[in-house]
Write a protein that holds these residues in place. Structure first.
Motif, PDB file in Angstrom:
ATOM      1  N   LEU A 145      10.053   6.576   0.754  1.00 25.64           N
ATOM      2  CA  LEU A 145      10.680   7.491  -0.252  1.00 25.64           C
ATOM      3  C   LEU A 145      10.694   8.803   0.009  1.00 25.64           C
ATOM      4  N   ALA A 146      11.594   9.799   0.255  1.00 28.63           N
ATOM      5  CA  ALA A 146      11.608  11.217   0.582  1.00 28.63           C
ATOM      6  C   ALA A 146      12.024  11.965  -0.364  1.00 28.63           C
ATOM      7  N   LEU A 147      10.949  12.714  -1.042  1.00 26.01           N
ATOM      8  CA  LEU A 147      11.202  13.577  -2.000  1.00 26.01           C
ATOM      9  C   LEU A 147      11.591  15.039  -1.557  1.00 26.01           C
ATOM     10  N   TYR A 148      12.663  15.244  -1.362  1.00 22.14           N
ATOM     11  CA  TYR A 148      13.042  16.440  -0.489  1.00 22.14           C
ATOM     12  C   TYR A 148      13.912  17.355  -1.181  1.00 22.14           C
ATOM     13  N   GLY A 149      13.546  18.621  -1.535  1.00 24.15           N
ATOM     14  CA  GLY A 149      14.391  19.438  -2.245  1.00 24.15           C
ATOM     15  C   GLY A 149      15.102  19.046  -3.421  1.00 24.15           C
ATOM     16  N   ASN A 176       0.873  -1.177  -0.034  1.00 24.74           N
ATOM     17  CA  ASN A 176      -0.054  -0.107   0.270  1.00 24.74           C
ATOM     18  C   ASN A 176       0.767   1.171   0.058  1.00 24.74           C
ATOM     19  N   ILE A 177       0.288   2.379  -0.541  1.00 20.07           N
ATOM     20  CA  ILE A 177       0.874   3.657  -0.652  1.00 20.07           C
ATOM     21  C   ILE A 177       0.457   4.667   0.139  1.00 20.07           C
ATOM     22  N   TRP A 178       1.144   5.190   1.122  1.00 16.84           N
ATOM     23  CA  TRP A 178       0.753   6.207   2.020  1.00 16.84           C
ATOM     24  C   TRP A 178       1.439   7.546   1.725  1.00 16.84           C
ATOM     25  N   MET A 179       0.715   8.683   1.509  1.00 15.07           N
ATOM     26  CA  MET A 179       1.512   9.923   1.350  1.00 15.07           C
ATOM     27  C   MET A 179       1.329  11.013   2.356  1.00 15.07           C
ATOM     28  N   SER A 180       2.366  11.583   2.723  1.00 14.68           N
ATOM     29  CA  SER A 180       2.379  12.780   3.689  1.00 14.68           C
ATOM     30  C   SER A 180       3.109  13.899   3.136  1.00 14.68           C
ATOM     31  N   LEU A 181       2.527  14.971   3.451  1.00 18.23           N
ATOM     32  CA  LEU A 181       3.077  16.288   2.701  1.00 18.23           C
ATOM     33  C   LEU A 181       3.571  16.895   3.824  1.00 18.23           C
ATOM     34  N   CYS A 182       4.805  17.501   3.727  1.00 13.39           N
ATOM     35  CA  CYS A 182       5.557  17.951   5.108  1.00 13.39           C
ATOM     36  C   CYS A 182       6.187  19.436   4.612  1.00 13.39           C
ATOM     37  N   LYS A 183       6.542  20.087   5.750  1.00 13.28           N
ATOM     38  CA  LYS A 183       7.386  21.224   5.918  1.00 13.28           C
ATOM     39  C   LYS A 183       8.736  20.958   5.653  1.00 13.28           C
ATOM     40  N   PRO A 184       9.627  21.843   5.388  1.00 15.06           N
ATOM     41  CA  PRO A 184      11.145  21.785   5.557  1.00 15.06           C
ATOM     42  C   PRO A 184      11.782  21.495   7.068  1.00 15.06           C
ATOM     43  N   GLN A 229       7.673  15.814  -0.243  1.00 13.99           N
ATOM     44  CA  GLN A 229       6.653  14.603  -0.132  1.00 13.99           C
ATOM     45  C   GLN A 229       7.595  13.308   0.383  1.00 13.99           C
ATOM     46  N   ARG A 230       6.545  12.513   1.157  1.00 11.83           N
ATOM     47  CA  ARG A 230       6.987  11.425   1.902  1.00 11.83           C
ATOM     48  C   ARG A 230       6.077  10.470   1.496  1.00 11.83           C
ATOM     49  N   PHE A 231       6.540   9.091   0.808  1.00 12.62           N
ATOM     50  CA  PHE A 231       5.757   8.032   0.423  1.00 12.62           C
ATOM     51  C   PHE A 231       6.167   6.861   1.292  1.00 12.62           C
ATOM     52  N   LEU A 285      14.760   6.455   1.046  1.00 12.22           N
ATOM     53  CA  LEU A 285      15.587   6.632  -0.256  1.00 12.22           C
ATOM     54  C   LEU A 285      15.236   7.986  -0.626  1.00 12.22           C
ATOM     55  N   PHE A 286      16.225   8.875  -0.935  1.00 16.33           N
ATOM     56  CA  PHE A 286      15.823  10.512  -1.239  1.00 16.33           C
ATOM     57  C   PHE A 286      15.965  10.604  -2.896  1.00 16.33           C
ATOM     58  N   LEU A 287      14.920  11.601  -3.193  1.00 15.37           N
ATOM     59  CA  LEU A 287      14.708  11.972  -4.547  1.00 15.37           C
ATOM     60  C   LEU A 287      14.300  13.297  -4.538  1.00 15.37           C
ATOM     61  N   PRO A 288      14.582  14.043  -5.646  1.00 19.22           N
ATOM     62  CA  PRO A 288      14.180  15.337  -5.637  1.00 19.22           C
ATOM     63  C   PRO A 288      12.681  15.591  -5.379  1.00 19.22           C
ATOM     64  N   SER A 289      12.224  16.819  -4.940  1.00 18.65           N
ATOM     65  CA  SER A 289      10.928  16.926  -5.037  1.00 18.65           C
ATOM     66  C   SER A 289      10.149  16.966  -6.344  1.00 18.65           C
TER      67      SER A 289
END
Length: 391
Positions: free
Chosen positions: A329-333, A243-251, A299-301, A345-349
């Motif tokens: 998966l953490a899509l940060y900056g 299952n895929i769960w999404m969180s939207l986060c502040k820096p 974004q954090r999945f 595992l970090f990927l770009p936003s």
């Protein structure tokens, strides 16, 4: 930002390699649009040192001599190396001369690029004639000698050989990959994209997910896999159904926006098929405190096997082997690892911030694809056209 020139359909381009011309790129009538990734990321070690390194040449409609050695092709994609984790929304490799290594096709190849189609920039896709094509991938040595200048015996080491029918003005993303981890079988996925046909909003960010891992990867012995810290808790693979769960986060830490903490999106099932996965979306300006010009959310999945609650996840982010039941998966900056996220595992936003018009920066929504292959995740971002900077 590097932008590739869009060649006019009436232009003719002859591509010469070495002392003789082996491939001719001419006027493309009724084109299809093709982008190719090399998804081979398996570990090469002492135990499998005789396996071929995943460095390839792609030939479309090859020509052969009397001994069955390829001597030419309608289209050639040489020096095709393992793909990069991030495929940005512009051709980032064109003009790079430090190495002939090409992490995708067309990549560095000087070929007619795709146009802006229904508002989407296809300059990372190559124009090729529509219709029926024979496509062969060959293993090649990891050197800088063009494929057709290699010894004849080397030019016969086939990875996979297939025939495809490509439609007029259709968009295709092709993957060459390992399909079975034990038998080492190989195959091709050709996904006919549909993002340009959907009623997508400029104010929403879209993403879909695929698990293209080889059959048997996640439950194979850990010693057979790469122990890559950058892949986080999913580096030994994830289960075939999560299952895929999404969180939207502040820096700066694990601070979620109201309503976007572990929002359930759907399921991701391992498949070596050509189907297109559904897109999920969230508002570009989900942060109501933003000025609606720029936003800095990331974004954090969380990927969990069915039955596990993300709020009660028994696997911590420092757990190096959660038995395929947990991925992060953490899509940060710009995609660099952050101290507050140990196991991601970090990927770009997926939100592009760039100088546009009078704003520097301005935030733009995109259409994205995340593909999981044998414990590694890859992000491809597609962007619509945006106003040029005004200085």
């Amino acid at each position: 930002m590097t932008k590739i020139k869009h060649f006019l359909a009436v232009a003719a381009l002859v591509w010469s390699l070495g002392s003789c011309s082996k491939v001719e790129y001419t006027k493309v009538d009724k084109p299809a649009y093709l982008r190719v990734f090399n998804d081979f990321n398996t570990k090469i070690g002492v135990e499998n040192k005789d396996e071929q390194k995943p460095f390839m040449c792609m030939l479309i409609d090859p020509k052969f001599d009397e001994n069955g050695v390829p001597v030419g092709a309608a289209i050639k994609g040489d020096f095709l190396d393992k793909r990069d984790r991030y495929a940005p929304p512009y051709p980032s490799h064109i003009g790079s001369s430090t190495s002939k290594r090409n992490p995708e096709y067309p990549g560095k190849e000087n070929v007619p690029a795709g146009p802006v189609l229904n508002g989407f920039d296809l300059s990372s896709w190559a124009q090729i004639p529509s219709g029926k094509h024979r496509i062969i991938f060959y293993y090649r040595p990891m050197n800088e000698i063009p494929f057709f200048e290699l010894e004849p015996a080397i030019r016969k080491n086939v990875v996979v050989d297939t025939t495809l029918e490509l439609g007029v003005e259709e968009i295709y993303t092709m993957h060459v990959m390992q399909t079975d981890f034990k038998t080492k079988s190989r195959g091709i996925i050709v996904r006919k994209e549909n993002f340009h046909l959907l009623p997508l909003s400029d104010s929403m960010v879209y993403v879909n997910f695929y698990n293209y891992s080889a059959d048997g990867f996640w439950n194979a012995n850990r010693s057979e896999k790469s122990d890559n810290f950058e892949d986080g808790v999913m580096r030994y693979g994830i289960r075939d159904d999560v299952n895929i769960w999404m969180s939207l986060c502040k820096p700066g830490g694990w601070t979620t926006l109201p309503g976007y903490r572990y929002a359930y999106l759907g399921q991701m099932k391992r498949s070596i098929g050509n189907g297109v996965a559904p897109y999920y979306s969230f508002p570009l300006f989900a942060d109501t405190a933003s000025n609606r010009i720029t936003t800095d959310i990331w974004q954090r999945f969380t990927l969990l096997v069915p039955g596990l609650d993300p709020e009660k996840n028994p696997y911590g982010d420092r757990d190096y082997d959660p038995d395929g039941q947990y991925g992060l998966l953490a899509l940060y900056g710009n995609g660099t690892r952050q101290n507050f996220e140990r196991g991601g595992l970090f990927l770009p936003s997926m939100i592009v911030n760039i100088h546009s018009g009078t704003y520097n920066p301005r935030s733009f929504a995109t259409v994205n694809t995340i593909e999981v292959v044998n414990g590694t995740a890859y992000l491809t971002t597609i962007q619509r056209r945006y106003p040029k900077p005004v200085y």
